[in-house]
Enzyme design. Structure first.
Site, PDB file in Angstrom:
ATOM      1  N   ASN A 189      -3.436  14.244  -3.562  1.00 28.81           N
ATOM      2  CA  ASN A 189      -4.505  13.336  -3.124  1.00 28.81           C
ATOM      3  C   ASN A 189      -5.635  14.188  -2.545  1.00 28.81           C
ATOM      4  O   ASN A 189      -5.514  14.710  -1.440  1.00 28.81           O
ATOM      5  CB  ASN A 189      -3.920  12.382  -2.067  1.00 28.81           C
ATOM      6  CG  ASN A 189      -4.979  11.547  -1.380  1.00 28.81           C
ATOM      7  OD1 ASN A 189      -6.113  11.432  -1.855  1.00 28.81           O
ATOM      8  ND2 ASN A 189      -4.618  10.947  -0.250  1.00 28.81           N
ATOM      9  N   LYS A 230      -8.427  13.253  -1.458  1.00 27.01           N
ATOM     10  CA  LYS A 230      -9.252  12.537  -0.464  1.00 27.01           C
ATOM     11  C   LYS A 230     -10.736  12.755  -0.808  1.00 27.01           C
ATOM     12  O   LYS A 230     -11.077  12.871  -1.981  1.00 27.01           O
ATOM     13  CB  LYS A 230      -8.888  12.994   0.947  1.00 27.01           C
ATOM     14  CG  LYS A 230      -7.380  12.923   1.180  1.00 27.01           C
ATOM     15  CD  LYS A 230      -6.964  13.107   2.596  1.00 27.01           C
ATOM     16  CE  LYS A 230      -5.458  12.977   2.679  1.00 27.01           C
ATOM     17  NZ  LYS A 230      -4.961  12.976   4.034  1.00 27.01           N
ATOM     18  N   HIS A 241      -3.282   3.574   1.717  1.00 29.35           N
ATOM     19  CA  HIS A 241      -3.203   4.848   2.448  1.00 29.35           C
ATOM     20  C   HIS A 241      -3.593   4.604   3.904  1.00 29.35           C
ATOM     21  O   HIS A 241      -4.461   3.775   4.192  1.00 29.35           O
ATOM     22  CB  HIS A 241      -4.144   5.876   1.802  1.00 29.35           C
ATOM     23  CG  HIS A 241      -3.924   7.259   2.354  1.00 29.35           C
ATOM     24  ND1 HIS A 241      -4.422   7.640   3.569  1.00 29.35           N
ATOM     25  CD2 HIS A 241      -3.239   8.325   1.870  1.00 29.35           C
ATOM     26  CE1 HIS A 241      -4.050   8.894   3.809  1.00 29.35           C
ATOM     27  NE2 HIS A 241      -3.323   9.331   2.794  1.00 29.35           N
ATOM     28  N   GLU A 250      -5.411   6.132   5.889  1.00 30.96           N
ATOM     29  CA  GLU A 250      -6.849   6.303   6.172  1.00 30.96           C
ATOM     30  C   GLU A 250      -7.617   5.042   5.762  1.00 30.96           C
ATOM     31  O   GLU A 250      -8.577   4.648   6.416  1.00 30.96           O
ATOM     32  CB  GLU A 250      -7.376   7.558   5.459  1.00 30.96           C
ATOM     33  CG  GLU A 250      -6.867   8.812   6.157  1.00 30.96           C
ATOM     34  CD  GLU A 250      -6.702  10.022   5.276  1.00 30.96           C
ATOM     35  OE1 GLU A 250      -7.253  10.065   4.164  1.00 30.96           O
ATOM     36  OE2 GLU A 250      -5.997  10.959   5.714  1.00 30.96           O
ATOM     37  N   GLU A 309       4.482   8.041   4.535  1.00 31.55           N
ATOM     38  CA  GLU A 309       3.622   9.045   5.164  1.00 31.55           C
ATOM     39  C   GLU A 309       3.452   8.703   6.636  1.00 31.55           C
ATOM     40  O   GLU A 309       2.592   7.881   6.995  1.00 31.55           O
ATOM     41  CB  GLU A 309       2.237   9.047   4.515  1.00 31.55           C
ATOM     42  CG  GLU A 309       2.264   9.350   3.035  1.00 31.55           C
ATOM     43  CD  GLU A 309       0.909   9.888   2.562  1.00 31.55           C
ATOM     44  OE1 GLU A 309       0.872  11.008   2.058  1.00 31.55           O
ATOM     45  OE2 GLU A 309      -0.096   9.173   2.730  1.00 31.55           O
ATOM     46  N   GLY A 351      -2.309  15.538   7.800  1.00 34.31           N
ATOM     47  CA  GLY A 351      -3.402  16.453   8.115  1.00 34.31           C
ATOM     48  C   GLY A 351      -3.270  17.131   9.471  1.00 34.31           C
ATOM     49  O   GLY A 351      -4.208  17.746   9.957  1.00 34.31           O
ATOM     50  N   SER A 392       1.507  16.639   5.660  1.00 33.36           N
ATOM     51  CA  SER A 392       1.599  18.090   5.881  1.00 33.36           C
ATOM     52  C   SER A 392       2.698  18.765   5.056  1.00 33.36           C
ATOM     53  O   SER A 392       3.357  19.688   5.543  1.00 33.36           O
ATOM     54  CB  SER A 392       1.757  18.404   7.371  1.00 33.36           C
ATOM     55  OG  SER A 392       0.623  17.952   8.091  1.00 33.36           O
TER      56      SER A 392
HETATM   57  P1  PGA Z   1      -1.777  16.037   4.103  1.00 36.48           P
HETATM   58  O1  PGA Z   1      -2.151  14.577   3.560  1.00 36.48           O
HETATM   59  O2  PGA Z   1      -0.831  16.670   3.105  1.00 36.48           O
HETATM   60  O3  PGA Z   1      -3.094  16.771   4.177  1.00 36.48           O
HETATM   61  O4  PGA Z   1      -1.125  15.849   5.429  1.00 36.48           O
HETATM   62  C1  PGA Z   1      -1.200  13.751   2.931  1.00 36.48           C
HETATM   63  C2  PGA Z   1      -1.829  12.426   2.548  1.00 36.48           C
HETATM   64  O5  PGA Z   1      -2.563  11.856   3.341  1.00 36.48           O
HETATM   65  O6  PGA Z   1      -1.612  11.905   1.422  1.00 36.48           O
END
Ligand code: PGA
Length: 252
Positions: free
Chosen positions: A9, A11, A95, A97, A167, A173, A211
């Protein structure tokens, strides 16, 4: 046998150049993977066409979000049918976010899942608890309610179009990862919820995200209910992403 997936992803990152160079690089290295993993690239919608053009047959492509409507006066939105038209096979939905920054509700998520499946895509439903919810001992209940609400409209024949990505919000992140054991416990709980919903729970692919890096992927993917990963930051570096794809154990 369950499908194994590693999805990147991006983003709101990347460029036309990355869509060409990184994808070609991943594609050439992914061709030699012999563990049966399906590699999916999920760029910003504006680069989907570029990624599809570079992806060839060995990579799949997805979108990060779709509108909850079929078409019409919804400035800035992209529909599930448009994603199909551009060559996508997957769409992320819900997601954290999107839920936190854009106010996406469980009801909107359920509508989107319905559109995604109706268009012929696979829906990757993202679920996960906040740190506060985990510390209050509510993690499993929060995730169960997101799974039930998000998948409320899935018809009995369509479960093979569903992927769930666990997640934990506190791990996205942040460099903090759930332990393989904690992730496994949640994945087993999600499978229980799917089963209660009448889904063929043992056939549904469950991804872990938050992460995931080259050095922790193997331990996570070795767990029996973790069928791959949804990768953010580490999917922007070809070498790291391919190394994560390689960490999926061969299907038995
Ligand atoms: P990350 O994001 O690997 O940067 O923690 C995962 C995600 O939000 O899909």
């Amino acid at each position: 046998m369950r499908r194994k997936i590693v999805a990147g992803n991006w983003k709101m990152n990347g460029s036309k150049d990355l869509a060409q160079t990184l994808v070609s690089d991943v594609r050439s290295q992914a061709a030699s993977l012999d563990n049966g993993v399906e590699v999916v690239i999920i760029p910003p919608a504006i680069y989907v066409g570029d990624v599809v053009a570079s992806a060839g047959d060995s990579l799949s492509v997805g979108v990060q979000n779709v509108g909850q409507w079929a078409s019409g006066a919804y400035t800035g939105e992209v529909s599930a049918d448009m994603a199909v038209d551009q060559g996508c096979l997957y769409a992320l939905v819900g997601h954290s976010e999107r839920r936190q920054l854009f106010g996406e509700t469980d009801d909107a998520v359920a509508e989107k899942v319905d559109r995604i499946i109706g268009a012929g895509l696979h829906a990757v439903l993202c679920v996960g608890e906040t740190l506060e919810e985990r510390e209050a001992g509510k993690a499993e209940a929060v995730v169960a309610s997101q799974v039930k609400a998000g998948l409320a409209k899935v018809a009995a024949d369509d479960w093979q179009r569903v992927v769930v990505a666990y997640e934990p919000v506190w791990a996205i992140g942040t460099g903090k990862t759930a332990t393989a054991q904690d992730a496994q416990t949640m994945h087993a709980s999600i499978r229980g919820v799917l089963s209660e919903m009448g889904a063929p729970a043992n056939e549904i692919c469950l991804l872990y995200g938050g992460s995931v890096k080259a050095d922790n992927a193997a331990a996570l993917f070795a767990e029996p209910d973790i069928d791959g990963g949804l990768i953010g930051g580490a999917s922007l570096i070809a070498e790291d992403f391919v190394s994560i794809c390689r960490s999926v154990p061969a299907s038995t």
